[in-house]
Design a protein around this motif. Structure first.
Motif, PDB file in Angstrom:
ATOM      1  N   PRO A  46       5.513   1.497   4.006  1.00 32.98           N
ATOM      2  CA  PRO A  46       4.746   0.239   4.015  1.00 32.98           C
ATOM      3  C   PRO A  46       3.329   0.466   3.506  1.00 32.98           C
ATOM      4  O   PRO A  46       2.675   1.454   3.872  1.00 32.98           O
ATOM      5  N   LEU A  47       2.861  -0.440   2.662  1.00 29.01           N
ATOM      6  CA  LEU A  47       1.540  -0.329   2.051  1.00 29.01           C
ATOM      7  C   LEU A  47       0.642  -1.446   2.551  1.00 29.01           C
ATOM      8  O   LEU A  47       0.944  -2.625   2.379  1.00 29.01           O
ATOM      9  N   LEU A  48      -0.463  -1.061   3.182  1.00 26.56           N
ATOM     10  CA  LEU A  48      -1.440  -2.019   3.698  1.00 26.56           C
ATOM     11  C   LEU A  48      -2.719  -1.919   2.869  1.00 26.56           C
ATOM     12  O   LEU A  48      -3.072  -0.840   2.381  1.00 26.56           O
ATOM     13  N   LEU A  49      -3.419  -3.029   2.729  1.00 22.06           N
ATOM     14  CA  LEU A  49      -4.713  -3.033   2.051  1.00 22.06           C
ATOM     15  C   LEU A  49      -5.831  -3.157   3.077  1.00 22.06           C
ATOM     16  O   LEU A  49      -5.741  -3.962   4.004  1.00 22.06           O
ATOM     17  N   ASP A  50      -6.875  -2.358   2.892  1.00 17.56           N
ATOM     18  CA  ASP A  50      -8.085  -2.445   3.709  1.00 17.56           C
ATOM     19  C   ASP A  50      -9.174  -3.067   2.836  1.00 17.56           C
ATOM     20  O   ASP A  50      -9.929  -2.359   2.164  1.00 17.56           O
ATOM     21  N   PRO A  51      -9.267  -4.405   2.800  1.00 23.34           N
ATOM     22  CA  PRO A  51     -10.237  -5.064   1.913  1.00 23.34           C
ATOM     23  C   PRO A  51     -11.678  -4.862   2.351  1.00 23.34           C
ATOM     24  O   PRO A  51     -12.599  -5.004   1.542  1.00 23.34           O
ATOM     25  N   SER A  52     -11.889  -4.530   3.608  1.00 24.37           N
ATOM     26  CA  SER A  52     -13.248  -4.362   4.129  1.00 24.37           C
ATOM     27  C   SER A  52     -13.905  -3.135   3.520  1.00 24.37           C
ATOM     28  O   SER A  52     -15.018  -3.202   2.978  1.00 24.37           O
ATOM     29  N   HIS A  53     -13.225  -1.989   3.583  1.00 22.90           N
ATOM     30  CA  HIS A  53     -13.797  -0.771   3.010  1.00 22.90           C
ATOM     31  C   HIS A  53     -13.695  -0.759   1.490  1.00 22.90           C
ATOM     32  O   HIS A  53     -14.542  -0.174   0.825  1.00 22.90           O
ATOM     33  N   LEU A  54     -12.648  -1.392   0.965  1.00 26.02           N
ATOM     34  CA  LEU A  54     -12.525  -1.427  -0.482  1.00 26.02           C
ATOM     35  C   LEU A  54     -13.725  -2.130  -1.103  1.00 26.02           C
ATOM     36  O   LEU A  54     -14.270  -1.674  -2.105  1.00 26.02           O
ATOM     37  N   SER A  55     -14.158  -3.212  -0.475  1.00 28.32           N
ATOM     38  CA  SER A  55     -15.240  -4.014  -1.057  1.00 28.32           C
ATOM     39  C   SER A  55     -16.620  -3.637  -0.547  1.00 28.32           C
ATOM     40  O   SER A  55     -17.596  -3.647  -1.298  1.00 28.32           O
ATOM     41  N   GLY A  56     -16.716  -3.344   0.755  1.00 22.41           N
ATOM     42  CA  GLY A  56     -18.030  -3.148   1.357  1.00 22.41           C
ATOM     43  C   GLY A  56     -18.837  -4.430   1.425  1.00 22.41           C
ATOM     44  O   GLY A  56     -20.041  -4.412   1.653  1.00 22.41           O
ATOM     45  N   ASP A  57     -18.163  -5.571   1.247  1.00 22.60           N
ATOM     46  CA  ASP A  57     -18.850  -6.864   1.153  1.00 22.60           C
ATOM     47  C   ASP A  57     -17.952  -7.943   1.753  1.00 22.60           C
ATOM     48  O   ASP A  57     -16.850  -8.197   1.256  1.00 22.60           O
ATOM     49  N   ALA A  58     -18.426  -8.598   2.802  1.00 16.42           N
ATOM     50  CA  ALA A  58     -17.628  -9.621   3.482  1.00 16.42           C
ATOM     51  C   ALA A  58     -17.191 -10.735   2.534  1.00 16.42           C
ATOM     52  O   ALA A  58     -16.106 -11.314   2.697  1.00 16.42           O
ATOM     53  N   LYS A  59     -18.008 -11.045   1.526  1.00 10.35           N
ATOM     54  CA  LYS A  59     -17.672 -12.132   0.608  1.00 10.35           C
ATOM     55  C   LYS A  59     -16.437 -11.813  -0.244  1.00 10.35           C
ATOM     56  O   LYS A  59     -15.789 -12.730  -0.760  1.00 10.35           O
ATOM     57  N   ARG A  60     -16.136 -10.546  -0.403  1.00  9.89           N
ATOM     58  CA  ARG A  60     -15.003 -10.155  -1.247  1.00  9.89           C
ATOM     59  C   ARG A  60     -13.717  -9.953  -0.457  1.00  9.89           C
ATOM     60  O   ARG A  60     -12.660  -9.696  -1.047  1.00  9.89           O
ATOM     61  N   VAL A  61     -13.787 -10.055   0.861  1.00 11.99           N
ATOM     62  CA  VAL A  61     -12.610  -9.792   1.684  1.00 11.99           C
ATOM     63  C   VAL A  61     -11.498 -10.800   1.407  1.00 11.99           C
ATOM     64  O   VAL A  61     -10.335 -10.435   1.209  1.00 11.99           O
ATOM     65  N   ALA A  62     -11.830 -12.093   1.388  1.00 16.75           N
ATOM     66  CA  ALA A  62     -10.811 -13.121   1.176  1.00 16.75           C
ATOM     67  C   ALA A  62     -10.103 -12.974  -0.171  1.00 16.75           C
ATOM     68  O   ALA A  62      -8.853 -12.990  -0.226  1.00 16.75           O
ATOM     69  N   PRO A  63     -10.831 -12.834  -1.294  1.00 17.53           N
ATOM     70  CA  PRO A  63     -10.130 -12.649  -2.575  1.00 17.53           C
ATOM     71  C   PRO A  63      -9.236 -11.419  -2.593  1.00 17.53           C
ATOM     72  O   PRO A  63      -8.161 -11.440  -3.193  1.00 17.53           O
ATOM     73  N   LEU A  64      -9.669 -10.355  -1.924  1.00 15.24           N
ATOM     74  CA  LEU A  64      -8.851  -9.144  -1.905  1.00 15.24           C
ATOM     75  C   LEU A  64      -7.598  -9.328  -1.052  1.00 15.24           C
ATOM     76  O   LEU A  64      -6.532  -8.781  -1.372  1.00 15.24           O
ATOM     77  N   CYS A  65      -7.705 -10.091   0.024  1.00 19.53           N
ATOM     78  CA  CYS A  65      -6.513 -10.404   0.818  1.00 19.53           C
ATOM     79  C   CYS A  65      -5.507 -11.178  -0.027  1.00 19.53           C
ATOM     80  O   CYS A  65      -4.291 -10.926   0.030  1.00 19.53           O
ATOM     81  N   ARG A  66      -6.011 -12.114  -0.808  1.00 17.93           N
ATOM     82  CA  ARG A  66      -5.119 -12.879  -1.687  1.00 17.93           C
ATOM     83  C   ARG A  66      -4.501 -11.985  -2.760  1.00 17.93           C
ATOM     84  O   ARG A  66      -3.324 -12.149  -3.121  1.00 17.93           O
ATOM     85  N   LYS A  67      -5.286 -11.035  -3.253  1.00 16.96           N
ATOM     86  CA  LYS A  67      -4.755 -10.091  -4.241  1.00 16.96           C
ATOM     87  C   LYS A  67      -3.653  -9.235  -3.618  1.00 16.96           C
ATOM     88  O   LYS A  67      -2.630  -8.950  -4.259  1.00 16.96           O
ATOM     89  N   ALA A  68      -3.833  -8.829  -2.364  1.00 17.99           N
ATOM     90  CA  ALA A  68      -2.807  -8.038  -1.679  1.00 17.99           C
ATOM     91  C   ALA A  68      -1.496  -8.822  -1.591  1.00 17.99           C
ATOM     92  O   ALA A  68      -0.409  -8.271  -1.810  1.00 17.99           O
ATOM     93  N   ALA A  69      -1.593 -10.101  -1.269  1.00 14.96           N
ATOM     94  CA  ALA A  69      -0.391 -10.938  -1.198  1.00 14.96           C
ATOM     95  C   ALA A  69       0.262 -11.053  -2.573  1.00 14.96           C
ATOM     96  O   ALA A  69       1.487 -10.977  -2.715  1.00 14.96           O
ATOM     97  N   GLU A  70      -0.563 -11.239  -3.598  1.00 17.79           N
ATOM     98  CA  GLU A  70      -0.047 -11.368  -4.964  1.00 17.79           C
ATOM     99  C   GLU A  70       0.692 -10.112  -5.412  1.00 17.79           C
ATOM    100  O   GLU A  70       1.686 -10.187  -6.140  1.00 17.79           O
ATOM    101  N   LEU A  71       0.204  -8.938  -4.968  1.00 16.83           N
ATOM    102  CA  LEU A  71       0.784  -7.668  -5.389  1.00 16.83           C
ATOM    103  C   LEU A  71       1.891  -7.180  -4.456  1.00 16.83           C
ATOM    104  O   LEU A  71       2.422  -6.091  -4.650  1.00 16.83           O
ATOM    105  N   GLY A  72       2.223  -7.976  -3.451  1.00 14.63           N
ATOM    106  CA  GLY A  72       3.342  -7.621  -2.596  1.00 14.63           C
ATOM    107  C   GLY A  72       3.047  -6.587  -1.536  1.00 14.63           C
ATOM    108  O   GLY A  72       3.966  -5.886  -1.073  1.00 14.63           O
TER     109      GLY A  72
END
Length: 333
Positions: free
Chosen positions: A180-206
């Motif tokens: 199972p592959l999980l995304l950590d958008p918080s550390h990936l971005s270091g920016d709260a504003k980018r968390v939501a788009p990265l969560c959506r990207k995780a869903a898009e990429l399965g």
């Protein structure tokens, strides 16, 4: 989508329980770091082992599974004996296979001795630099440690120095499709504003899940304040996610994500080049040197054509790029 959420660090018992009381409605696993591998000793290093009792209260009173990071065999032992449900190995630990092996050995010994009955899973983050084979090797170390005990090993993609490194994650997924592959958008971005788009990207990429840093009052967080979001914000993000892990065009989605990352890097390089051009222009003004230097440009152009055509680019493309960059540099100067 499997969701792990909670504050970067367990600061106080009140903070932990307040966060858990909100997250229990939609996040099955509550995360909170107890031992924080911070760069500077003057910063908050975590509540330490006393925070284990706080996480036990979360499990007992809120009905949530809990997760925390273990960076040493001693920390692993304490977390297992406290009945923590999920343990993750962090990015700093991941850079050292010897350290990961020591954690895996400790875990195996605890399982054999019956001292890890509450453990349900191990999450392995990638190192802070791009290295898919290292990440895969660390996952295998943990898989070997828990083999036969029904404990799941998951991969957590946290990016590299706030860059996605989608290619690394895709390489791991192709090599280990059953992990199972999980995304950590918080550390990936270091920016709260980018968390939501990265969560959506995780869903898009399965992706199979998310590990998100959530704090009741992010502005007052004792660590990683810039990248934590409110629990209510995460609830809104999750409600809008739609995943299709079997989409026929998933490989294309991954390739486009890699392409977008390369494009972002290209434009950042252009911005850095123009910043240097402005400094050159200032120096030329101060010293009376002409802005245009034809001989210098011809030398650059000749070298680039020779190098890049050998790498498969057409001479026309190389020349067009060089001329475009040169003209913008002149404008900046």
């Amino acid at each position: 989508m499997f969701l792990v959420a909670g504050p970067c660090a367990a600061e106080t018992e009140e903070q932990v329980l307040a966060a858990a009381s909100v997250l229990r409605a939609f996040a099955p696993v509550f995360r909170a770091g107890l031992w924080k591998p911070r760069s500077q000793p003057s910063t908050f290093q975590g509540a330490g082992s006393k925070g284990l009792a706080w996480l036990q209260r979360v499990e007992r009173e809120q009905g949530l599974r809990t997760a925390t990071e273990a960076a040493t065999p001693e920390q692993m032992t304490q977390a297992l004996e406290a009945g923590i449900s999920y343990i993750w190995t962090g990015a700093r630990t991941a850079a050292n296979p010897i350290a990961v092996q020591a954690l895996a050995d400790t875990l195996r010994e605890a399982l054999q001795a019956g001292r890890a009955k509450g453990l349900r899973g191990v999450m392995v983050k990638n190192a802070m630099h791009e290295d898919a084979p290292l990440w895969a090797g660390n996952i295998r170390r943990m898989q070997e440690a828990v083999n036969g005990y029904g404990i799941e090993v998951m991969a957590v993609h946290r990016g590299c120095n706030h860059q996605p490194c989608w290619g690394m994650a895709y390489a791991l997924h192709e090599e280990m499709p059953d992990v199972p592959l999980l995304l950590d958008p918080s550390h990936l971005s270091g920016d709260a504003k980018r968390v939501a788009p990265l969560c959506r990207k995780a869903a898009e990429l399965g992706y199979d899940g998310l590990m998100v840093e959530v704090h009741p009052c992010p502005q007052d967080a004792w660590s990683d304040a810039r990248q934590q979001i409110m629990p209510e914000e995460l609830a809104g993000i999750i409600s809008g996610l739609r995943t299709d892990r079997k989409a026929a065009d998933l490989p294309l989605r991954w390739l486009r994500a890699m392409m977008d990352e390369v494009d972002d890097a290209l434009w950042e390089t252009v911005h850095r080049r123009m910043a240097i051009s402005r400094r050159i222009g200032e120096w030329k003004r101060q010293t009376g040197v002409a802005v245009r230097q034809p001989a210098r440009f011809e030398d650059i152009l000749t070298r680039r054509i020779a190098t890049e055509t050998a790498n498969g680019l057409s001479e026309e493309t190389v020349a067009a790029i060089c001329h475009a960059l040169h003209e913008e540099s002149i404008r900046q100067q």
